[in-house]
Design an enzyme around this catalytic site. Structure first.
Site, short mmCIF file in Angstrom:
data_model
loop_
_atom_site.label_atom_id
_atom_site.label_comp_id
_atom_site.label_asym_id
_atom_site.label_seq_id
_atom_site.Cartn_x
_atom_site.Cartn_y
_atom_site.Cartn_z
N LYS A 128 0.80 -1.22 0.00
CA LYS A 128 0.00 0.00 0.00
C LYS A 128 0.83 1.28 0.00
O LYS A 128 0.35 2.34 -0.40
CB LYS A 128 -0.93 0.00 1.21
CG LYS A 128 -2.11 -0.95 1.09
CD LYS A 128 -3.15 -0.45 0.11
CE LYS A 128 -4.45 -1.24 0.20
NZ LYS A 128 -5.49 -0.70 -0.70
N SER B 82 0.91 -9.67 -0.71
CA SER B 82 0.62 -8.24 -0.63
C SER B 82 0.97 -7.61 0.71
O SER B 82 1.21 -6.39 0.78
CB SER B 82 -0.86 -7.98 -0.95
OG SER B 82 -1.68 -8.76 -0.08
#
Length: 335
Positions: A64, A319
């Site tokens: 992110k 991720s």
């Protein structure tokens, strides 16, 4: 009017903007011998080589940071002085908090009250102001928009934004650079920021490479949207049941959906048991730590590979690595 997709030049500009902040993460082959030694036989002899893109190595423990920093650093000084705001279950919150601190801007984060404490505490440690609301992704978006209007903050959307998509796309650029003969890339999908970015970058640089998304069956709105070619929204009461807290978004973003329809080849859904098994494989057979949302791609590659394109080399995106210590302990104790 058709959605104008992020360009390769926008992705290259994002690379330049985040350079020195986000890191170029490693790409590691999953070792069948280590899996076998740990008691796992999920890789068949005729299965593909699996390479793991370890976004858990980012300073905040997840991908992110790429999109958040690309967006926040694109703002002018006056805008930064007013402050930024976002809504997130945790990892994007940390990305915005990290970017705002680096650029000396105030960050306000609207988080669900069921966000893991490890992510809430990490966000607070970055100096961000946290506002808690209920578990629905729509609820935190509405509250963030209210505060944006009231205080003059600038919104840093978690996924439905050109700068965010271009930032996440840099992950796809790195995969192609690190493994030029990659035939299939699998990325997690929730709101669609990572998948839309990675797929767009990969298709620009390696058009023949297949790109697939992976998500929990309990939060399978993206697969339904992709399969029907119609954007759908699932109720929070359903999506919040998955252990993959970063993938509980109720619907893809509109811009993300447009990119996904153009550049993604398919979406696989995985079960909760498969996610937990994938986490255990990471912990016992690799040197990487995944959070549940990051483990969905390994679950897809190991347990659903016959449903995927039959290729020799697969790159999966891990991720994030912000795993709840209690869950880690439970999984290591289980047989």
């Amino acid at each position: 009017m058709a959605e104008k997709l992020v360009t390769l030049e926008e992705i290259r500009e994002a690379q330049r903007r985040i350079d020195g902040v986000a890191v170029k993460t490693g790409l590691y082959r999953l070792d069948p011998a280590r899996m076998a030694a740990a008691g796992f036989d999920a890789i068949s002899a005729d299965g593909p080589e699996i390479y793991i893109k370890a976004e858990s190595e980012q300073p905040i423990g997840s991908f992110k940071l790429r999109g958040a920093y690309n967006k926040v650093s694109s703002l002018d000084a006056e805008t930064l002085q007013r402050g930024v705001i976002t809504y997130s279950s945790g990892n994007h919150a940390q990305g915005v908090g990290y970017a705002a601190r680096a650029l000396k801007s105030k960050a306000v984060i609207v988080m669900p009250d069921n966000a893991p404490y490890i992510k809430r505490d990490a966000t607070a440690a970055l100096g961000a102001e946290i506002v808690l609301v209920g578990p629905a992704s729509a609820e935190r978006k509405i509250k963030a928009e209210e505060l944006e209007s009231e205080h003059g903050y600038t919104m840093v959307p978690p996924y439905d934004d050109r700068f965010v998509i271009a930032g996440q796309a840099t992950c796809g650029v790195e995969i192609v650079d690190q493994l030029p003969d990659v035939e299939l890339v699998i990325a997690p999908v929730s709101g669609g920021g990572l998948l839309s970015g990675v797929a767009t970058a990969v298709k620009y640089l390696s058009p023949k490479t297949q790109v697939w998304g992976a998500e929990p069956a309990l939060a399978g709105d993206a697969k339904e949207s992709f399969d029907t070619k119609h954007l759908v929204e699932w109720p929070a009461a359903k999506t919040t049941q998955t252990i993959a807290d970063g993938l509980r978004t109720q619907s893809l973003g509109e811009s993300n959906f447009a990119h996904i329809l153009q550049n993604v080849d398919g979406i696989i859904s995985v079960t909760e048991d498969e996610i937990l098994q994938a986490i255990r494989i990471y912990l016992l057979a690799t040197d990487l730590v995944p959070e549940p949302s990051g483990a969905v791609t390994l679950a897809a590659a190991l347990f659903h590979w016959r449903e995927l394109p039959q290729v020799k080399r697969v790159a999966i995106v891990l991720s994030g690595g912000n795993l709840d210590p209690a869950l880690r302990d439970d999984l290591l104790k289980s047989k």
